[in-house]
Each structure stands twice: as C-alpha cells, then as structure tokens.
Scaffold this motif. Structure first.
Motif, PDB file in Angstrom:
ATOM      1  N   ALA A  45      71.422 129.630  68.360  1.00  0.00           N
ATOM      2  CA  ALA A  45      72.159 129.558  69.515  1.00  0.00           C
ATOM      3  C   ALA A  45      71.220 130.166  70.481  1.00  0.00           C
ATOM      4  O   ALA A  45      70.366 131.259  70.373  1.00  0.00           O
ATOM      5  N   PRO A  46      71.533 130.042  71.922  1.00  0.00           N
ATOM      6  CA  PRO A  46      70.581 130.442  72.824  1.00  0.00           C
ATOM      7  C   PRO A  46      70.874 131.803  73.149  1.00  0.00           C
ATOM      8  O   PRO A  46      70.179 132.464  73.754  1.00  0.00           O
ATOM      9  N   ILE A  47      72.087 132.443  72.853  1.00  0.00           N
ATOM     10  CA  ILE A  47      72.821 133.649  73.271  1.00  0.00           C
ATOM     11  C   ILE A  47      72.158 134.858  72.305  1.00  0.00           C
ATOM     12  O   ILE A  47      72.455 134.735  71.166  1.00  0.00           O
ATOM     13  N   VAL A  48      71.512 135.628  72.953  1.00  0.00           N
ATOM     14  CA  VAL A  48      71.012 136.678  71.973  1.00  0.00           C
ATOM     15  C   VAL A  48      71.851 137.650  71.197  1.00  0.00           C
ATOM     16  O   VAL A  48      71.628 137.952  70.228  1.00  0.00           O
ATOM     17  N   ALA A  49      73.239 137.818  71.826  1.00  0.00           N
ATOM     18  CA  ALA A  49      74.284 138.520  71.163  1.00  0.00           C
ATOM     19  C   ALA A  49      74.526 137.529  69.938  1.00  0.00           C
ATOM     20  O   ALA A  49      74.902 138.183  68.933  1.00  0.00           O
ATOM     21  N   VAL A  50      74.622 136.244  70.106  1.00  0.00           N
ATOM     22  CA  VAL A  50      75.127 135.659  68.908  1.00  0.00           C
ATOM     23  C   VAL A  50      73.950 135.683  67.803  1.00  0.00           C
ATOM     24  O   VAL A  50      74.221 135.553  66.488  1.00  0.00           O
ATOM     25  N   GLN A  51      72.455 135.476  68.173  1.00  0.00           N
ATOM     26  CA  GLN A  51      71.580 135.579  67.167  1.00  0.00           C
ATOM     27  C   GLN A  51      71.546 136.959  66.575  1.00  0.00           C
ATOM     28  O   GLN A  51      71.498 137.062  65.410  1.00  0.00           O
ATOM     29  N   ARG A  52      71.921 138.123  67.135  1.00  0.00           N
ATOM     30  CA  ARG A  52      71.885 139.452  66.597  1.00  0.00           C
ATOM     31  C   ARG A  52      72.940 139.320  65.555  1.00  0.00           C
ATOM     32  O   ARG A  52      73.139 140.069  64.525  1.00  0.00           O
ATOM     33  N   LEU A  53      74.159 138.794  65.916  1.00  0.00           N
ATOM     34  CA  LEU A  53      75.158 138.412  65.174  1.00  0.00           C
ATOM     35  C   LEU A  53      74.900 137.898  63.821  1.00  0.00           C
ATOM     36  O   LEU A  53      75.010 138.334  62.643  1.00  0.00           O
ATOM     37  N   ALA A  54      73.993 136.733  64.094  1.00  0.00           N
ATOM     38  CA  ALA A  54      73.527 136.089  62.857  1.00  0.00           C
ATOM     39  C   ALA A  54      72.563 136.737  61.812  1.00  0.00           C
ATOM     40  O   ALA A  54      72.958 136.872  60.621  1.00  0.00           O
ATOM     41  N   TYR A  55      71.771 137.516  62.540  1.00  0.00           N
ATOM     42  CA  TYR A  55      70.766 138.261  61.666  1.00  0.00           C
ATOM     43  C   TYR A  55      71.316 139.474  60.990  1.00  0.00           C
ATOM     44  O   TYR A  55      71.009 139.441  59.571  1.00  0.00           O
ATOM     45  N   PHE A  56      72.054 140.512  61.486  1.00  0.00           N
ATOM     46  CA  PHE A  56      72.626 141.620  60.889  1.00  0.00           C
ATOM     47  C   PHE A  56      73.693 141.161  60.061  1.00  0.00           C
ATOM     48  O   PHE A  56      74.179 141.939  59.250  1.00  0.00           O
ATOM     49  N   GLY A  57      74.663 140.107  60.576  1.00  0.00           N
ATOM     50  CA  GLY A  57      75.750 139.661  59.655  1.00  0.00           C
ATOM     51  C   GLY A  57      75.255 139.177  58.183  1.00  0.00           C
ATOM     52  O   GLY A  57      75.665 139.439  57.226  1.00  0.00           O
ATOM     53  N   ALA A  58      74.078 138.331  58.181  1.00  0.00           N
ATOM     54  CA  ALA A  58      73.587 137.924  56.934  1.00  0.00           C
ATOM     55  C   ALA A  58      72.798 138.918  56.090  1.00  0.00           C
ATOM     56  O   ALA A  58      73.205 139.079  54.857  1.00  0.00           O
ATOM     57  N   VAL A  59      72.432 139.932  56.852  1.00  0.00           N
ATOM     58  CA  VAL A  59      71.790 141.107  56.241  1.00  0.00           C
ATOM     59  C   VAL A  59      73.054 141.917  55.526  1.00  0.00           C
ATOM     60  O   VAL A  59      72.993 142.291  54.259  1.00  0.00           O
ATOM     61  N   GLY A  60      73.948 142.139  55.994  1.00  0.00           N
ATOM     62  CA  GLY A  60      75.068 142.932  55.705  1.00  0.00           C
ATOM     63  C   GLY A  60      75.961 142.100  54.344  1.00  0.00           C
ATOM     64  O   GLY A  60      76.167 142.807  53.388  1.00  0.00           O
ATOM     65  N   VAL A  61      75.822 140.688  54.391  1.00  0.00           N
ATOM     66  CA  VAL A  61      76.399 140.181  53.362  1.00  0.00           C
ATOM     67  C   VAL A  61      75.512 140.329  52.095  1.00  0.00           C
ATOM     68  O   VAL A  61      76.001 140.529  51.011  1.00  0.00           O
ATOM     69  N   LEU A  62      74.242 140.311  52.410  1.00  0.00           N
ATOM     70  CA  LEU A  62      73.489 140.424  51.235  1.00  0.00           C
ATOM     71  C   LEU A  62      73.457 142.010  50.611  1.00  0.00           C
ATOM     72  O   LEU A  62      73.504 142.205  49.381  1.00  0.00           O
ATOM     73  N   TYR A  63      73.574 142.999  51.496  1.00  0.00           N
ATOM     74  CA  TYR A  63      73.923 144.395  51.125  1.00  0.00           C
ATOM     75  C   TYR A  63      75.066 144.396  50.200  1.00  0.00           C
ATOM     76  O   TYR A  63      74.810 144.921  49.250  1.00  0.00           O
ATOM     77  N   ALA A  64      76.034 143.778  50.624  1.00  0.00           N
ATOM     78  CA  ALA A  64      77.291 143.748  49.905  1.00  0.00           C
ATOM     79  C   ALA A  64      76.982 143.168  48.386  1.00  0.00           C
ATOM     80  O   ALA A  64      77.670 144.089  47.524  1.00  0.00           O
ATOM     81  N   PHE A  65      76.365 142.368  48.517  1.00  0.00           N
ATOM     82  CA  PHE A  65      75.882 141.506  47.107  1.00  0.00           C
ATOM     83  C   PHE A  65      75.263 142.484  46.219  1.00  0.00           C
ATOM     84  O   PHE A  65      75.536 142.560  45.121  1.00  0.00           O
ATOM     85  N   PHE A  66      74.157 143.032  46.818  1.00  0.00           N
ATOM     86  CA  PHE A  66      73.181 144.002  46.274  1.00  0.00           C
ATOM     87  C   PHE A  66      73.979 145.301  45.698  1.00  0.00           C
ATOM     88  O   PHE A  66      73.761 145.472  44.557  1.00  0.00           O
ATOM     89  N   ILE A  67      74.961 145.842  46.462  1.00  0.00           N
ATOM     90  CA  ILE A  67      75.694 146.982  46.193  1.00  0.00           C
ATOM     91  C   ILE A  67      76.550 146.649  44.807  1.00  0.00           C
ATOM     92  O   ILE A  67      76.615 147.520  43.818  1.00  0.00           O
ATOM     93  N   THR A  68      77.315 145.379  45.033  1.00  0.00           N
ATOM     94  CA  THR A  68      78.193 145.313  44.055  1.00  0.00           C
ATOM     95  C   THR A  68      77.667 145.012  42.705  1.00  0.00           C
ATOM     96  O   THR A  68      77.957 145.429  41.652  1.00  0.00           O
ATOM     97  N   VAL A  69      76.522 144.130  42.602  1.00  0.00           N
ATOM     98  CA  VAL A  69      75.931 143.624  41.450  1.00  0.00           C
ATOM     99  C   VAL A  69      75.238 144.800  40.976  1.00  0.00           C
ATOM    100  O   VAL A  69      75.283 145.065  39.378  1.00  0.00           O
ATOM    101  N   PHE A  70      74.344 145.306  41.613  1.00  0.00           N
ATOM    102  CA  PHE A  70      73.508 146.818  40.767  1.00  0.00           C
ATOM    103  C   PHE A  70      74.241 148.113  40.718  1.00  0.00           C
ATOM    104  O   PHE A  70      73.887 148.853  39.964  1.00  0.00           O
ATOM    105  N   ILE A  71      75.245 148.497  41.459  1.00  0.00           N
ATOM    106  CA  ILE A  71      75.971 149.815  41.375  1.00  0.00           C
ATOM    107  C   ILE A  71      77.267 149.683  40.710  1.00  0.00           C
ATOM    108  O   ILE A  71      77.756 150.781  40.180  1.00  0.00           O
ATOM    109  N   LEU A  72      78.069 148.543  40.738  1.00  0.00           N
ATOM    110  CA  LEU A  72      79.278 148.631  40.100  1.00  0.00           C
ATOM    111  C   LEU A  72      79.278 148.810  38.705  1.00  0.00           C
ATOM    112  O   LEU A  72      79.913 149.579  38.093  1.00  0.00           O
ATOM    113  N   PRO A  73      78.166 148.390  37.883  1.00  0.00           N
ATOM    114  CA  PRO A  73      78.306 148.726  36.554  1.00  0.00           C
ATOM    115  C   PRO A  73      78.076 150.349  36.141  1.00  0.00           C
ATOM    116  O   PRO A  73      78.841 150.583  35.307  1.00  0.00           O
TER     117      PRO A  73
END
Length: 538
Positions: free
Chosen positions: A401-429
């Motif tokens: 998207a040409p809008i910077v705010a939307v781009q930052r939503l994309a970047y940090f939203g994707a990073v956050g989703v991967l963080y949630a997966f990492f924490i769940t898989v590696f820390i929950l046990p």
C-alpha cells in the motif's frame, strides 16, 4: 508430500524435549528479550497526524513540507466563543475579549524569568481585536487593527463596529457570526513545524570591502526558499497536544471569561488533544476489559487456572515484544496500533488454545504429562506454524500500500504474529512443567463415560463436527446462497476518514464542532501554496 509432513510433525514432537534440555538458557533469553522490549516501550510513539501517512517522496508530502518550511504550521486551534448577553460587539464582551486576547499574547511570548508556558506553541493570535482592517481615504490607504485599544463605550459605537464587520468580506463566520452572537479567535501554533536544526551554510561568503555598494540584483540567480533543502521538522506526537489543550482550558475556564462567554474550542489541535487524553485512556480500558472477558471465557472452557494464566502471559509478552520493537525501530505509529494490539490478543489466544486444548484432549485419553505434550505438538505444532505464517504473509501484503501507516501496520503486525507463535511453541512446554491443568484420569473400565466427562469446549467442537458433516451438500448450498444475498451489502460500505465520528455524541467536543460548523465557517481548513518561480512574482 506425506513423507515431508511426517518429518515436520516429528520435528515438532521432539521440540518440547529439546526446549526442556536448555530450560535455564531459554528462560534467560525470554527474560532478556522482555527487558529489552520494556525499555523499547519508553521509545514508543504515537503520531496521528496525516503527516505520517505519506512517504517523503510523495508530491503531496513534498508540497506540505515546502509550505511548512516557508510559512510554518497550518495547525490552528479555532476558539469560538458565544457571548452570554448575545452580542459579541457589546462593550462588556469586547473588554473581556481584549483581556483574553492579551493574556494569550502574554503567555505565548513566554516572558523572561517565568516558567515556559505550554501556550508558547502559539505563534499568532488573531481575533476582532487585532485582525487587519484596510481603510481608504482620499489620500492614503491605511491598514490597522480592527478594534485595537479602542473599545466602544456606547451602543452606537458597538453598532458601527458590527456594521463594519458584517460588511467586510472576510470577517463574517470567521471572527463573528451573522447574528453577532458568536465570535472566533484563531490560535495558530507551531505543531508539526518546529525545525530540528537549521540548514548549514554550504558556501563561504566572499570577502567584503569596507563601505557599502549598491549593485543590481540578478533575479535569474535568485534562489527561492521553496527551492532550498527542506529542513527536518520535529514530529508532534498525540501526547504533545494534551498539555497544550489543558493550558487552553485553564485560561478560558477562568471566571473573568466564563462570566461573559461560553467557549467551543475546535480544530485539529483540539481533536488531537482530546484523543491523546480521553481516547487513549478509553483504549486502555477497552484492552483490559477485552483481556478479562477472554480470560473469563477461557476459565469457563478449560476450568483451569493455569490455562488462563499461561494464555494471559503469552498475550502480554506478544504485545510487549511487538510494541518494544516499534519503539526501538524509532518509527512512530498511527492509530493503527490499535489493530495490532487486538490482532495479537486474538492470535495469542488462538495459539495457546490450540496447544492447551490438544494437551487436555490427550490427557483425557490417559496419556501422561510428557507424552501429552509430545502428542499435541505432533498434531498441532505444524498447524500453528502454518496459521502464523499465512497470517503474517497476509499482513505483509499490506506493505504494498502507498500509505506509510498501513505499511508499518503490515511490518509490525507480521512480526507480532511470529512473536506470538515463538512464545507459544518454545515457552508453553516450560510453563506447563511449572503448573499444568488438572486432569482426572479416566478409568479404563469407564471409557464409555469418557465422552460425558469431556471438557465443555470439546463437547462444543464435537457438536460442530457432527453438524457440519451431516448433509454437507445442503449446508454448502445454504452458505453459498447466503453469500450471494449479502453481496449487494458491499456497495453500501462507506469509508469515512472523519476522526470526529469515532467519538461518542455525548462528549462535549462533538457539541463544540457542531456549533462551529453550524454557526461559523466550519472546522476544516486548506492551505494553498503558490510558487511563481521568481522573486516578487505576486
């Protein structure tokens, strides 16, 4: 393909045991990342101005920056006031206006020896007191303050001022309403136009001989301020508006002014101040309320304190890590950060529920703690990975998207989703080793009753399974018909970028803007930059 799938499932099955072998280093890593992210939270910034929406190379951004470089900020607080006696041109009203105008002028100038006032952000105060008035005579053209220090002392003088203001092409609905009941004060600020540093001189001045010489200026070599390098401007964050608007209200709420006027502050400055103060508080309350609601539902479904606690920690860590990453990046976020937070709540709950639900299922089947963890990771680990990757990929699609705010939503939203997966898989046990949901072992002689004793969430899912597999053709057909019937609703979707509409109608700010829009010229403004390309081109 089946072989690769089995290999991946085997990897996830062995993952809990591998994590447990490095239990202490893993906890240290998690603690270190969390501390680092918490420090980054102190750098987290929210910028809700439209300035954050566009890339520096966008023509509209370039034009706006050029305007700010030459003329300063376009941010104005439009302070509309209603005369309690119904006439802004009466002697008492004008004397009160003069006192208010002078106080704003004094506070914005920040007298030496006095603490710096938040109102020093005001660069110009314009009202009926000092607005420019052109007056022509037979021999000259005079520009003067409309009222200045000459306050009318009689009704005749007040009526004369009213008549002059109403006949003026610029005053009506800007500095006074058509019925003279309302007046307006323009408080121009320096928000989003404070220069961080001045451009350094790149050329040395030629040696100048003593004395003065008058030479002809070659206008062909003249460089307009619009052609120079655009300086860097200080970003005005949403929180920066809060003390400014508070200082405004501290002044206008004084009895010496409320005795004569009722005030209706409006404009982007007022809106940002309200958002930074009240809406941010409500946003926090909504997040906390959402968290408690989710935890209550998890408690009902799992009937386990540990399941609720670990899910809560996974969500909190995901949010802290993500917002901390934003802080360390040095980038400011728009109000789209709300979307990221609620997305992480949803994703964090989904990941933890996948694992915890499967863990409880295998424990109910008679497996021991260690075996149940391996089984659920073999069954659900790859599924969690796929859902996280596809969600992150979908978010990254927004980066085009040409809008910077939307781009930052994309970047940090994707990073956050991967963080949630990492924490769940590696820390929950490791979490489940500390405290795990209690499960009553099913007696082998009572397996026929295991279904009756299964957890509520499992019974719900079983019912959905039976419902969806019974006469599937009819259900698919019903959903297709429903989708077709709902397609016309797409044409009824309306996009509204007016920030005011997200505020409840019972809030005073909605009344302020409504009065200004109804009685005065409105709360929107547009600045048009004209470059003639030469000196004195106008």
């Amino acid at each position: 393909m089946r072989k690769q799938l089995l290999t991946i499932n085997a990897f996830f099955e062995k993952l809990p045991d591998r994590v447990k072998k490095i239990r202490k280093p893993m906890w240290l890593i998690i603690a270190g990342i969390t501390v680092f992210a918490v420090i980054g939270l102190g750098r987290f910034k929210i910028d809700m101005s439209w300035n954050v929406l566009f890339k520096p190379s966008e023509p509209v951004k370039i034009a706006y920056d050029r305007f700010r470089a030459v003329f300063g900020s376009d941010e104005v607080l439009y302070l509309v006031y209603e005369a309690n006696n119904g006439d802004v041109f009466s002697e008492s009203s004008l004397r009160a206006l003069k006192r208010l105008h002078d106080e704003f002028e004094t506070l914005r100038m920040n007298q030496p020896g006095t603490p710096k006032s938040e109102l020093s952000h005001i660069t110009r105060v314009t009202s009926l007191i000092n607005v420019s008035y052109l007056e022509g005579t037979e021999e000259s053209l005079i520009s003067r303050d409309f009222i200045g220090d000459k306050i009318p002392t009689s009704k005749t003088e007040s009526d004369t001022l009213r008549s002059m203001a109403c006949r003026h092409p610029d005053y009506p609905r800007l500095f006074c309403s058509e019925d003279s009941r309302y007046g307006g004060i323009l408080l121009r600020t320096d928000f989003n136009a404070e220069i961080l540093y001045e451009e350094e001189e790149t050329e040395q001045e030629d040696d100048i001989e003593m004395g003065f010489a008058f030479e002809t200026i070659d206008e062909s070599e003249y460089i307009s301020p619009l052609d120079g390098r655009i300086p860097n401007f200080k970003t005005t964050l949403t929180a920066d508006y809060v003390p400014f608007t508070a200082a405004i209200y501290e002044v206008i709420n004084k009895h010496e002014y409320t005795e004569y006027f009722t005030f209706y502050p409006a404009g982007n400055t007022e809106l940002m101040g309200f958002i930074g103060d009240e809406l941010m508080k409500e946003f926090v309350i909504i997040i906390i309320g959402s968290m408690f609601l989710i935890l209550a539902v998890l408690g009902i479904l799992f009937r386990s304190i540990s399941a609720v606690i670990w899910s809560f920690i996974i969500i909190i860590l995901s949010i802290i890590w993500t917002l901390g990453t934003v802080g360390w990046s040095g980038l400011s976020m728009s109000d789209f950060v709300n979307i990221i937070v609620f997305l992480l709540i949803a994703v964090g709950v989904a990941d933890s529920v996948h694992i915890l639900s499967g863990y409880l299922y295998f424990r109910r089947q008679g497996e021991e703690h260690e075996s149940a963890i391996r089984s659920v990771y073999r069954k659900s680990g790859f599924a969690c990975f796929l859902t996280s990757i596809t969600t992150a990929a979908g978010l990254m699609a927004l980066s085009f998207a040409p809008i910077v705010a939307v781009q930052r939503l994309a970047y940090f939203g994707a990073v956050g989703v991967l963080y949630a997966f990492f924490i769940t898989v590696f820390i929950l046990p490791l979490m489940l080793d500390i405290m795990r949901p209690k499960v009553n072992k099913t007696d082998s002689q009572k397996k026929s009753r295991s279904k009756e004793r299964s957890y509520f969430i499992q019974r719900i899912l079983a019912e959905f399974d039976r419902f969806s597999t019974k006469r599937p053709g009819r259900k698919i057909f019903a959903f297709i018909i429903a989708g077709i019937l709902l397609v016309p609703g797409i044409t009824r979707i309306q996009v509204d970028s007016n920030m005011l509409t997200i505020i409840r109608e019972d809030k005073p700010i909605r009344k302020n803007f409504a009065v200004v829009d109804r009685e005065m010229a409105g709360t929107g403004n547009i600045e048009i930059l004209i470059d003639t390309g030469k000196s004195d081109g106008m």
